[in-house]
Every structure is written in structure tokens, then in C-alpha cells.
Design a protein around this motif. Structure first.
Motif, PDB file in Angstrom:
ATOM      1  N   TRP A  86      -5.273  45.675-122.680  1.00 17.73           N
ATOM      2  CA  TRP A  86      -4.862  46.830-121.871  1.00 17.73           C
ATOM      3  C   TRP A  86      -5.465  48.129-122.421  1.00 17.73           C
ATOM      4  CZ3 TRP A  86      -2.537  45.997-117.352  1.00 17.73           C
ATOM      5  CH2 TRP A  86      -1.861  44.784-117.162  1.00 17.73           C
TER       6      TRP A  86
ATOM      7  N   GLY B 163       4.480  48.446-111.706  1.00 13.71           N
ATOM      8  CA  GLY B 163       4.145  47.055-111.430  1.00 13.71           C
ATOM      9  C   GLY B 163       2.760  46.701-111.948  1.00 13.71           C
ATOM     10  N   VAL B 164       2.303  45.502-111.644  1.00 14.26           N
ATOM     11  CA  VAL B 164       0.932  45.114-111.957  1.00 14.26           C
ATOM     12  C   VAL B 164       0.327  44.471-110.716  1.00 14.26           C
ATOM     13  CG1 VAL B 164       1.311  44.765-114.442  1.00 14.26           C
ATOM     14  CG2 VAL B 164       1.508  42.828-112.889  1.00 14.26           C
TER      15      VAL B 164
ATOM     16  N   ILE C 139      -6.724  43.545-113.825  1.00 21.17           N
ATOM     17  CA  ILE C 139      -5.303  43.734-113.557  1.00 21.17           C
ATOM     18  C   ILE C 139      -4.954  45.185-113.836  1.00 21.17           C
ATOM     19  CG2 ILE C 139      -2.991  42.977-114.199  1.00 21.17           C
ATOM     20  CD1 ILE C 139      -4.232  40.275-114.812  1.00 21.17           C
TER      21      ILE C 139
ATOM     22  N   ALA D 147      -3.476  42.562-109.107  1.00 18.96           N
ATOM     23  CA  ALA D 147      -4.785  41.977-109.413  1.00 18.96           C
ATOM     24  C   ALA D 147      -5.577  41.887-108.117  1.00 18.96           C
ATOM     25  CB  ALA D 147      -4.608  40.592-110.026  1.00 18.96           C
TER      26      ALA D 147
ATOM     27  N   ALA E 191      -1.563  36.518-110.422  1.00 12.73           N
ATOM     28  CA  ALA E 191      -2.825  36.359-111.148  1.00 12.73           C
ATOM     29  C   ALA E 191      -2.729  36.926-112.561  1.00 12.73           C
ATOM     30  CB  ALA E 191      -3.950  37.052-110.389  1.00 12.73           C
ATOM     31  N   ALA E 192      -1.735  37.777-112.801  1.00 15.18           N
ATOM     32  CA  ALA E 192      -1.626  38.451-114.097  1.00 15.18           C
ATOM     33  C   ALA E 192      -0.848  37.648-115.132  1.00 15.18           C
ATOM     34  CB  ALA E 192      -0.960  39.815-113.920  1.00 15.18           C
TER      35      ALA E 192
ATOM     36  N   ALA F   3       4.335  49.612-116.737  1.00 15.47           N
ATOM     37  CA  ALA F   3       4.431  48.538-115.739  1.00 15.47           C
ATOM     38  C   ALA F   3       5.817  48.478-115.116  1.00 15.47           C
ATOM     39  CB  ALA F   3       4.069  47.190-116.378  1.00 15.47           C
ATOM     40  N   GLU F   4       6.850  48.840-115.862  1.00 20.79           N
ATOM     41  CA  GLU F   4       8.199  48.905-115.274  1.00 20.79           C
ATOM     42  C   GLU F   4       8.215  49.901-114.122  1.00 20.79           C
ATOM     43  OE1 GLU F   4      10.701  47.013-115.886  1.00 20.79           O
ATOM     44  OE2 GLU F   4      10.219  46.091-117.815  1.00 20.79           O
TER      45      GLU F   4
ATOM     46  N   PHE G  76       2.667  38.942-122.802  1.00 19.70           N
ATOM     47  CA  PHE G  76       1.577  39.253-123.732  1.00 19.70           C
ATOM     48  C   PHE G  76       1.104  38.032-124.535  1.00 19.70           C
ATOM     49  CE2 PHE G  76       3.756  43.495-123.513  1.00 19.70           C
ATOM     50  CZ  PHE G  76       2.722  44.209-122.947  1.00 19.70           C
TER      51      PHE G  76
ATOM     52  N   PRO H 251       3.215  42.271-119.052  1.00 20.60           N
ATOM     53  CA  PRO H 251       4.319  42.637-119.955  1.00 20.60           C
ATOM     54  C   PRO H 251       5.628  41.921-119.660  1.00 20.60           C
ATOM     55  CG  PRO H 251       3.892  44.409-118.387  1.00 20.60           C
ATOM     56  CD  PRO H 251       2.883  43.340-118.097  1.00 20.60           C
ATOM     57  N   TRP H 252       5.613  40.924-118.795  1.00 18.27           N
ATOM     58  CA  TRP H 252       6.833  40.204-118.465  1.00 18.27           C
ATOM     59  C   TRP H 252       6.639  38.702-118.631  1.00 18.27           C
ATOM     60  CZ3 TRP H 252       5.085  43.418-114.132  1.00 18.27           C
ATOM     61  CH2 TRP H 252       5.600  44.720-114.197  1.00 18.27           C
TER      62      TRP H 252
ATOM     63  N   ALA I  64      -6.460  45.701-117.612  1.00 20.62           N
ATOM     64  CA  ALA I  64      -6.767  44.628-118.563  1.00 20.62           C
ATOM     65  C   ALA I  64      -7.406  43.519-117.750  1.00 20.62           C
ATOM     66  CB  ALA I  64      -5.483  44.125-119.224  1.00 20.62           C
TER      67      ALA I  64
ATOM     68  N   ILE J 150      -1.031  37.807-119.765  1.00 19.30           N
ATOM     69  CA  ILE J 150      -1.287  39.094-120.428  1.00 19.30           C
ATOM     70  C   ILE J 150      -0.379  40.179-119.869  1.00 19.30           C
ATOM     71  CG2 ILE J 150      -3.694  38.471-120.902  1.00 19.30           C
ATOM     72  CD1 ILE J 150      -4.484  40.607-118.802  1.00 19.30           C
TER      73      ILE J 150
ATOM     74  N   ARG K  90       2.119  47.547-126.797  1.00 18.22           N
ATOM     75  CA  ARG K  90       2.919  46.797-125.821  1.00 18.22           C
ATOM     76  C   ARG K  90       4.056  47.616-125.228  1.00 18.22           C
ATOM     77  NH1 ARG K  90       2.939  40.641-128.138  1.00 18.22           N
ATOM     78  NH2 ARG K  90       0.678  40.435-127.955  1.00 18.22           N
TER      79      ARG K  90
ATOM     80  N   VAL L 147       2.508  49.746-122.451  1.00 16.44           N
ATOM     81  CA  VAL L 147       2.161  48.930-121.279  1.00 16.44           C
ATOM     82  C   VAL L 147       3.427  48.532-120.527  1.00 16.44           C
ATOM     83  CG1 VAL L 147       1.169  46.728-120.535  1.00 16.44           C
ATOM     84  CG2 VAL L 147       0.026  48.078-122.303  1.00 16.44           C
ATOM     85  N   THR L 148       4.449  48.120-121.257  1.00 15.86           N
ATOM     86  CA  THR L 148       5.688  47.691-120.608  1.00 15.86           C
ATOM     87  C   THR L 148       6.336  48.855-119.863  1.00 15.86           C
ATOM     88  OG1 THR L 148       5.978  46.079-122.370  1.00 15.86           O
ATOM     89  CG2 THR L 148       7.913  46.559-121.022  1.00 15.86           C
TER      90      THR L 148
END
Lengths: 269, 269
Positions: B108, B184-185, B144, B187, A138-139, B180-181, A101, A212-213, B205, A210, B173, B176-177
Motif C-alpha cells: 500500500w 472501502g477498497v 486495488i 479493484a 479481488a482484494a 479503508a474503513e 494483510f 485490511p479486513w 496496492a 492484502i 497497517r 490503511v485500515t
């Protein structure tokens, strides 16, 4: 690890080489754990962003055994000796966290711009070789290169003390646009354990993280021993002054360390 | 253009579909030229960032013939009618520029979060379908996504009036975390002419554009006609109030326009 003639030619032409899968999951996991430990240290070499999250652990080879091994690793040192055509010393060592972030932008710059202006390194006979400790996507703020920009020499730059928490000689927008019109822009992304090497005059930047990791990359800046810096203005742990040629360790130096940690862990449990 | 059962299943599971090469170079070039013209207009629908560069041209279908055709294009409208299972109307239309160097971050968020809170849209029976007018890369602020996050419903959000020049209901946050856990994320990046469609509850985001080139994406937000908004708090050109079902035009509506421009150009020269 030897680069092929085709790889040497590609590096010379494009200014960078991307090599996925150079380090194993076992080796990168060891380094990831060690990075987390190092970022927790209260040392002057560990820099933080304005938000307080870790940004860079400088000179981690001097207070961490795994990072010492990585700094002497043949898979990093030998390809650079090949490209720079002779013995090299360690000019700078950075474990760069791009925090979840909060990880900040790096504006467009050339590393040799700083090394020449701040450290009086005589020539661009130096380069970076980096290891991804996390997957780069890319993130999460990948490095973005302008291919072939290293052929244009050192560009005019302004000393940016404002944008982020680290002073940097940055290029103006006209210069970046002109170089990118010629070379394009690329963002090498890939899994943990990948190696990315690039010429010290290659123009690059990186957007914020941006995701979360966190995303950590280790950078070795290696310089031909004849080309060592002449001015000692920055702290020794930012711009090193030991110009002794690196003798690479054995190829299993990190995996042996990981195995030893593993067996100590088993004994303890 | 019909989505296959496998594509429908993928959209339902992941919350998005990426379709490269839906529009031809001729069609995207026409829209790129038109975007440049529209951004130059002095209209209340054309929003700018704090630096003055264009950010969004709202409701461009109402003052631009090429964007009117795009908003009625069967390659966009028909797949959405398929997914939403019935007639749709145009809730919002945005031509989003992410300006070179200055294009700002989008934090996000979920689009339906805004449509529900600000516009009283009853249900998430609406979605976005977008067209890349420029190549989207890791360097120029790609979208993303957190895959599968659309299955978790509307998340708590705060009204962010600070970060950028556009008010947005953004997620914290921890949320989002957590999402995403699980998912995933990703793009999705690709060439101009690509289409990206995503569920209105998919968390997404986009980082700043640090590249030296602008990057424009057109977004149609389409809503099932039964699910039209109930509150008219935002301007009509942000959240439309014409709930008439869209009748798609012919598939060649844009290429015919491009050909007509071309022949006018030839006559004039």
C-alpha cells in the motif's frame, strides 16, 4: 434447495457453480460471530499462519453449535447429494480465515489429489461446498479456478511443505499453464452468504489477502458414503472417520439459532 | 477525448476513473508485441524481479517508437491536462509487467509520497494514467484502490527496501485500515485497452499475479509544468527532467503505426 437440470449440466461441464444469496445476512452474521469465537480457542484443530494469525479451524462442527448446524444444512447437503447421486458423509470441515494483510497464498492444487494420496479415498466422488462469511473480492484473496480442469483427472503433484504453513500437494507451472490455456481462469466473487461448490478435481488457487479486513470461508468436503477413505494417516479432525450418511436438518436451523441468540441478548440487556 | 462534467466530478470525489475500451485491439496488440521486445533488451532501464523476470521498463518512450506515441497520445494526455488544468510534462513512464506466477505484490502506497520525498515535487498536481495491455482480472494482480483516500493528503510512510525488488514508501497497517474503513477498497478490472486514471495521492496496492499469464500495464505519470520536480536524486530515466509541455499527437498515431507494421509484414512474407 434443488439444482436445476441446467445447473447440473453447468457443474458437470465447468466443474463449479456459484450461487449468490443462499444464506441471509442474519445467518451469515451468526456464523461470523461464531468464527471469531472459534479462532480464539486454544485447540489443536485451530491452525495458525507463521505470523500467528488464524488460518483454519478444522472440524468446527464438533465444538460449535452454529457450525454443527451449517454442516447439516439442507442448502449445502442436498445439492451435493444430488450431484454425487446418493448419501454423503462429512470428510472434512474447515473454517478458513484469510487474515487481513497476512492471509497467505494457496498454490495451485486439486483437493482430491490430497484425499487420494493422503487418505486413500478411492474415487473423486466427493466435492467441496463453501459459504462466504464475508464478501469475497479481488482484494482479499478470492478462489481462482481453472474451469473444466476437473475433466483431466488427477494431475502429478509435488508435496509443498515450504510455501505456507499447511502441507499441500501442488501442481507444477507447466501443468497449470496447459490446463489454463484450455479452460481460462475465473475468480467467483460476491457478497457474504454466497455459496460456491466445486468438483474435487477442479484445479484452484488463491492469492494472498492484502486488504485490511479478514475474509472467512467455510468449506464442507462431502463424500459419497460408498467412497469413504481407507487410510487413517491424518488426524481424525482433519480427515473424518465417521461415514454415517448425513441427515440434513430443517431449513431454518440457523435462523432459529440466530433468533434464539437475539432473544437471549435482549433478556440479558 | 474530453471528460464530461460528471466524470470530472467522479474523479474529484473518488480519486480515480476507469474507462474500458479506450484503445482498440489493434492498438493494444501492437503495444503488447512491443512490450515483449522491450523486456528482452539489456538496458539499465529494464528492471527485473528477484527471480529474474521483467518487472518494469522505465522511460520506454525514449527507446521505442510505439511507446513514444503512447506517451504523446491525445486519449491519455488531454484528459489529464483537463484535470490538472494546464500544460503537463512527463514525469515518469513505466511499462509494468506482472509476470506469470512470479509477479510480486506492491504494498500500500501513494505515488505522490515518493515524488514529494525523493524528487521534491512541490504539490500533488500530477497524476497517473494507465493502459491495460492485457485483461486485468482478480487472478493476475489488479490495482486495488482505497476510494477517496486522495482527500486525506500525504500519509506518513516508511521506506520499504525489503518486500520487493523496488524501493517504495509504504503506509502502515493502521493508516490503511483507517482509510479503508472510510472509503472501502475497489479493484477495477477489465479488458485490454482499458484506461485507468488516478490521483497521485490515492492509496493503492496490488497483490501478486498467481495466474499462468503475464499482465502488463503502462503508466504515464504526468505533472503540471509549473509543478516540476526540484531534486534530481533519482536517475533521469526514473524521474524525468525535461519539463517541456507535451504536444499531443494525432488520435491515429498508434493505429497508423500498427497499419505500417502490418503492411511491412505482408511485404516481407
Amino acid at each position: 434447495m434443488k439444482l436445476s437440470p441446467a445447473q447440473l449440466e453447468e457443474f458437470d461441464r465447468e466443474g463449479y457453480l456459484f450461487l449468490p444469496g443462499v444464506f441471509s445476512e442474519e445467518e451469515t452474521a451468526l456464523l461470523r460471530r461464531e468464527a471469531a469465537r472459534v479462532y480464539g480457542l486454544d485447540r489443536e484443530e485451530v491452525w495458525r499462519e507463521s505470523s500467528g494469525v488464524p488460518r483454519t479451524a478444522f472440524a468446527a462442527q464438533s465444538y460449535s453449535e452454529p457450525f454443527r448446524c451449517l454442516g447439516l444444512h439442507p442448502r449445502l447437503v442436498e445439492p451435493v447429494m444430488q450431484i454425487l447421486d446418493g448419501p454423503v458423509y462429512l470428510h472434512q470441515y474447515k473454517v478458513n480465515a484469510k487474515a487481513a494483510f497476512d492471509g497467505e497464498v494457496w498454490q495451485w492444487h486439486q483437493d482430491y489429489g490430497t484425499w487420494a494420496r493422503d487418505d486413500e479415498m478411492p474415487e473423486p466422488r466427493a466435492m467441496n461446498i463453501s459459504v462466504f462469511l464475508d464478501e469475497v473480492t479481488a482484494a482479499n484473496g478470492p478462489l481462482i479456478f481453472i474451469p473444466r480442469s476437473h475433466k483431466q483427472g488427477v494431475q502429478a503433484a509435488g508435496h509443498d511443505l515450504e510455501t505456507t504453513s499447511y502441507p499441500l500437494w501442488t501442481l507444477d507451472r507447466e501443468t497449470v499453464t496447459r490446463l489454463a490455456e484450455a479452460g481460462g481462469v475465473v475468480a467467483p466473487t460476491g457478497p457474504a452468504g454466497s455459496v460456491l461448490m466445486f468438483h474435487c478435481n477442479l484445479v484452484h488457487a488463491s492469492p494472498p489477502n492484502i486488504s485490511p479486513w479478514g475474509r472467512t470461508i467455510v468449506y464442507l468436503s462431502l463424500c459419497h458414503v460408498d467412497n469413504h477413505i481407507r487410510r487413517f494417516q491424518r488426524p481424525e479432525w482433519v480427515a473424518h472417520r465417521d461415514f454415517t450418511p448425513i441427515e440434513p436438518l430443517a431449513d431454518d436451523c440457523l435462523s432459529a439459532l440466530a433468533a434464539a441468540q437475539e432473544s437471549r441478548g435482549k433478556e440479558a440487556s
